[in-house]
Design a protein around this motif. Structure first.
Motif, PDB file in Angstrom:
ATOM      1  N   TYR A 275     104.438 -48.957  87.955  1.00  0.00           N
ATOM      2  CA  TYR A 275     103.045 -49.097  88.343  1.00  0.00           C
ATOM      3  C   TYR A 275     102.970 -49.671  89.757  1.00  0.00           C
ATOM      4  O   TYR A 275     103.826 -50.465  90.161  1.00  0.00           O
ATOM      5  CB  TYR A 275     102.298 -50.041  87.394  1.00  0.00           C
TER       6      TYR A 275
ATOM      7  N   GLY B  40      93.774 -53.268  89.733  1.00  0.00           N
ATOM      8  CA  GLY B  40      94.645 -53.285  88.577  1.00  0.00           C
ATOM      9  C   GLY B  40      95.858 -52.402  88.828  1.00  0.00           C
ATOM     10  O   GLY B  40      95.859 -51.575  89.750  1.00  0.00           O
TER      11      GLY B  40
ATOM     12  N   PHE C  75      99.347 -46.366  87.314  1.00  0.00           N
ATOM     13  CA  PHE C  75     100.531 -45.708  86.773  1.00  0.00           C
ATOM     14  C   PHE C  75     101.117 -44.730  87.777  1.00  0.00           C
ATOM     15  O   PHE C  75     100.415 -43.859  88.304  1.00  0.00           O
ATOM     16  CB  PHE C  75     100.132 -44.980  85.485  1.00  0.00           C
TER      17      PHE C  75
ATOM     18  N   GLY D 281     107.893 -56.566  84.192  1.00  0.00           N
ATOM     19  CA  GLY D 281     108.703 -57.452  85.003  1.00  0.00           C
ATOM     20  C   GLY D 281     107.836 -58.198  85.995  1.00  0.00           C
ATOM     21  O   GLY D 281     106.619 -57.961  86.062  1.00  0.00           O
ATOM     22  N   PRO D 282     108.444 -59.074  86.800  1.00  0.00           N
ATOM     23  CA  PRO D 282     107.679 -59.884  87.755  1.00  0.00           C
ATOM     24  C   PRO D 282     107.205 -59.092  88.969  1.00  0.00           C
ATOM     25  O   PRO D 282     106.337 -59.547  89.703  1.00  0.00           O
ATOM     26  CB  PRO D 282     108.657 -60.981  88.162  1.00  0.00           C
TER      27      PRO D 282
ATOM     28  N   LEU E   7      94.430 -52.582  75.192  1.00  0.00           N
ATOM     29  CA  LEU E   7      95.268 -53.768  75.303  1.00  0.00           C
ATOM     30  C   LEU E   7      94.666 -54.732  76.304  1.00  0.00           C
ATOM     31  O   LEU E   7      93.964 -54.320  77.234  1.00  0.00           O
ATOM     32  CB  LEU E   7      96.682 -53.395  75.781  1.00  0.00           C
TER      33      LEU E   7
ATOM     34  N   TYR F 116      96.014 -57.815  78.903  1.00  0.00           N
ATOM     35  CA  TYR F 116      97.152 -58.470  79.518  1.00  0.00           C
ATOM     36  C   TYR F 116      96.636 -59.663  80.324  1.00  0.00           C
ATOM     37  O   TYR F 116      95.533 -59.645  80.874  1.00  0.00           O
ATOM     38  CB  TYR F 116      97.881 -57.520  80.479  1.00  0.00           C
TER      39      TYR F 116
ATOM     40  N   LYS G 294      97.717 -62.289  83.534  1.00  0.00           N
ATOM     41  CA  LYS G 294      98.634 -62.343  84.673  1.00  0.00           C
ATOM     42  C   LYS G 294      98.452 -63.632  85.456  1.00  0.00           C
ATOM     43  O   LYS G 294      97.364 -63.927  85.947  1.00  0.00           O
ATOM     44  CB  LYS G 294      98.421 -61.128  85.595  1.00  0.00           C
TER      45      LYS G 294
ATOM     46  N   GLY H 239     104.610 -60.935  86.404  1.00  0.00           N
ATOM     47  CA  GLY H 239     104.088 -59.673  85.923  1.00  0.00           C
ATOM     48  C   GLY H 239     103.080 -59.907  84.812  1.00  0.00           C
ATOM     49  O   GLY H 239     103.013 -60.990  84.229  1.00  0.00           O
ATOM     50  N   PRO H 240     102.267 -58.899  84.486  1.00  0.00           N
ATOM     51  CA  PRO H 240     101.311 -59.038  83.379  1.00  0.00           C
ATOM     52  C   PRO H 240     102.030 -59.290  82.065  1.00  0.00           C
ATOM     53  O   PRO H 240     103.087 -58.717  81.807  1.00  0.00           O
ATOM     54  CB  PRO H 240     100.603 -57.677  83.360  1.00  0.00           C
TER      55      PRO H 240
ATOM     56  N   PHE I 285     101.620 -59.189  77.910  1.00  0.00           N
ATOM     57  CA  PHE I 285     100.815 -58.629  76.833  1.00  0.00           C
ATOM     58  C   PHE I 285     100.202 -59.750  75.998  1.00  0.00           C
ATOM     59  O   PHE I 285     100.874 -60.731  75.640  1.00  0.00           O
ATOM     60  CB  PHE I 285     101.681 -57.727  75.952  1.00  0.00           C
TER      61      PHE I 285
ATOM     62  N   PHE J  66      93.556 -58.511  82.439  1.00  0.00           N
ATOM     63  CA  PHE J  66      93.391 -57.074  82.637  1.00  0.00           C
ATOM     64  C   PHE J  66      93.163 -56.389  81.298  1.00  0.00           C
ATOM     65  O   PHE J  66      93.878 -56.645  80.322  1.00  0.00           O
ATOM     66  CB  PHE J  66      94.638 -56.460  83.285  1.00  0.00           C
TER      67      PHE J  66
ATOM     68  N   SER K  54      94.932 -46.536  76.627  1.00  0.00           N
ATOM     69  CA  SER K  54      95.835 -45.379  76.634  1.00  0.00           C
ATOM     70  C   SER K  54      95.429 -44.399  75.545  1.00  0.00           C
ATOM     71  O   SER K  54      94.671 -44.730  74.633  1.00  0.00           O
ATOM     72  CB  SER K  54      97.288 -45.809  76.436  1.00  0.00           C
TER      73      SER K  54
ATOM     74  N   GLN L 152     100.913 -43.610  79.334  1.00  0.00           N
ATOM     75  CA  GLN L 152     100.522 -44.389  80.490  1.00  0.00           C
ATOM     76  C   GLN L 152      99.330 -45.270  80.170  1.00  0.00           C
ATOM     77  O   GLN L 152      98.447 -44.901  79.403  1.00  0.00           O
ATOM     78  CB  GLN L 152     100.194 -43.472  81.657  1.00  0.00           C
ATOM     79  N   LEU L 153      99.343 -46.457  80.766  1.00  0.00           N
ATOM     80  CA  LEU L 153      98.229 -47.382  80.642  1.00  0.00           C
ATOM     81  C   LEU L 153      97.313 -47.219  81.839  1.00  0.00           C
ATOM     82  O   LEU L 153      97.774 -47.118  82.977  1.00  0.00           O
ATOM     83  CB  LEU L 153      98.740 -48.822  80.576  1.00  0.00           C
TER      84      LEU L 153
ATOM     85  N   PHE M  76      94.418 -49.269  83.763  1.00  0.00           N
ATOM     86  CA  PHE M  76      93.963 -50.650  83.846  1.00  0.00           C
ATOM     87  C   PHE M  76      92.613 -50.771  84.535  1.00  0.00           C
ATOM     88  O   PHE M  76      92.267 -49.958  85.407  1.00  0.00           O
ATOM     89  CB  PHE M  76      94.974 -51.478  84.661  1.00  0.00           C
ATOM     90  N   GLY M  77      91.878 -51.828  84.160  1.00  0.00           N
ATOM     91  CA  GLY M  77      90.730 -52.250  84.946  1.00  0.00           C
ATOM     92  C   GLY M  77      91.199 -53.093  86.120  1.00  0.00           C
ATOM     93  O   GLY M  77      92.396 -53.341  86.281  1.00  0.00           O
ATOM     94  N   LYS M  78      90.241 -53.567  86.927  1.00  0.00           N
ATOM     95  CA  LYS M  78      90.592 -54.338  88.117  1.00  0.00           C
ATOM     96  C   LYS M  78      90.874 -55.805  87.812  1.00  0.00           C
ATOM     97  O   LYS M  78      91.356 -56.535  88.678  1.00  0.00           O
ATOM     98  CB  LYS M  78      89.471 -54.255  89.148  1.00  0.00           C
TER      99      LYS M  78
END
Lengths: 114, 115
Positions: A35, A42, A45, A106-107, B34, B36, B38, B43-44, B46, B89, B93, B102-103, B105-107
């Protein structure tokens, strides 16, 4: 149990250069997704790899390519870098046959293009 | 064309009170949602998910509600704690057959819980 790892943490490149980012998935996971997260947005993908093949792709140009290795780790390559490629690049791993769609991130690698 | 929208960029809540984060979607094919969380430089992570066959899912202090007819979901955090301060977030999907899809996402919504 190591989670998703990415390298490098930060990277600075100039326009026109090429870059390779690396990702090791969480133990037991077989699917890797990439991503791009621009500032204030956000994650978007890019593509997903399973069994060393690209199985899904988002709306990104061919300059973005990837690879998955037999040990499930993955690389993201970006050619002919543009200023707009500056972003946080996130790798996420999951189990293709897993329940639901939880992806573990991951980070990230922070890429700056000058 | 944003398929997942989080219309509140930020939210401030007093510690101990309820935090409600909202998310709207436009794609009728989405059937799995989902949330998430952050933190900066990470990283985000879950948090919680919900399938379109349900309208509520709970996990400890976190509850997600889904209103399919309104194409709206919300995340409730009760009680809110200072450690919940992060960007949240919403993601969606399509799941048809097996597989990690693929996910989208919103902002994100930045939640600040004030002690």
């Amino acid at each position: 149990d190591a989670g998703v790892t990415q390298s490098p943490t930060h990277l600075i490149k100039t326009r026109g250069q090429q870059v390779t980012l690396r990702c090791s998935p969480k133990s037991g996971h077989d699917t890797v997704s990439w991503y791009q997260q621009a500032l204030g947005q956000g994650p978007q993908f890019i593509f997903q790899y399973y069994e060393e093949e690209e199985r899904q792709r988002g709306n990104f140009p061919d300059r973005f390519s990837g690879h998955q290795f037999p040990n499930y780790s993955s690389e993201l390559n970006v050619n002919a870098l543009l200023l707009g490629d500056s972003a946080l690049y996130l790798c996420a791993s999951s189990l293709l046959a897993g329940l639901g769609n939880e992806q573990f991130f991951g980070p990230g690698t922070r890429l700056t293009v000058l | 064309d944003q398929q997942v929208k989080q219309n509140s960029p930020s939210l401030s809540v007093q510690e101990g009170r309820i935090s409600i984060l909202n998310c709207d979607y436009t794609n009728s094919m989405f059937d799995y949602f989902l949330w998430y969380k952050k933190y900066p430089a990470e990283g985000p992570t879950f948090l919680i998910s919900i399938s379109s066959i349900k309208d509520k899912n709970e996990d400890g202090r976190f509850t997600v509600f889904l209103n399919k007819s309104a194409k709206h979901l919300s995340l409730h955090i009760v009680p809110s704690q200072p450690g919940d301060s992060a960007v949240y977030f919403c993601a969606a999907s399509e799941i048809s057959g097996a597989g990690s899809y693929q996910l989208t996402f919103g902002k994100g919504t930045k939640l600040s819980v004030i002690p």
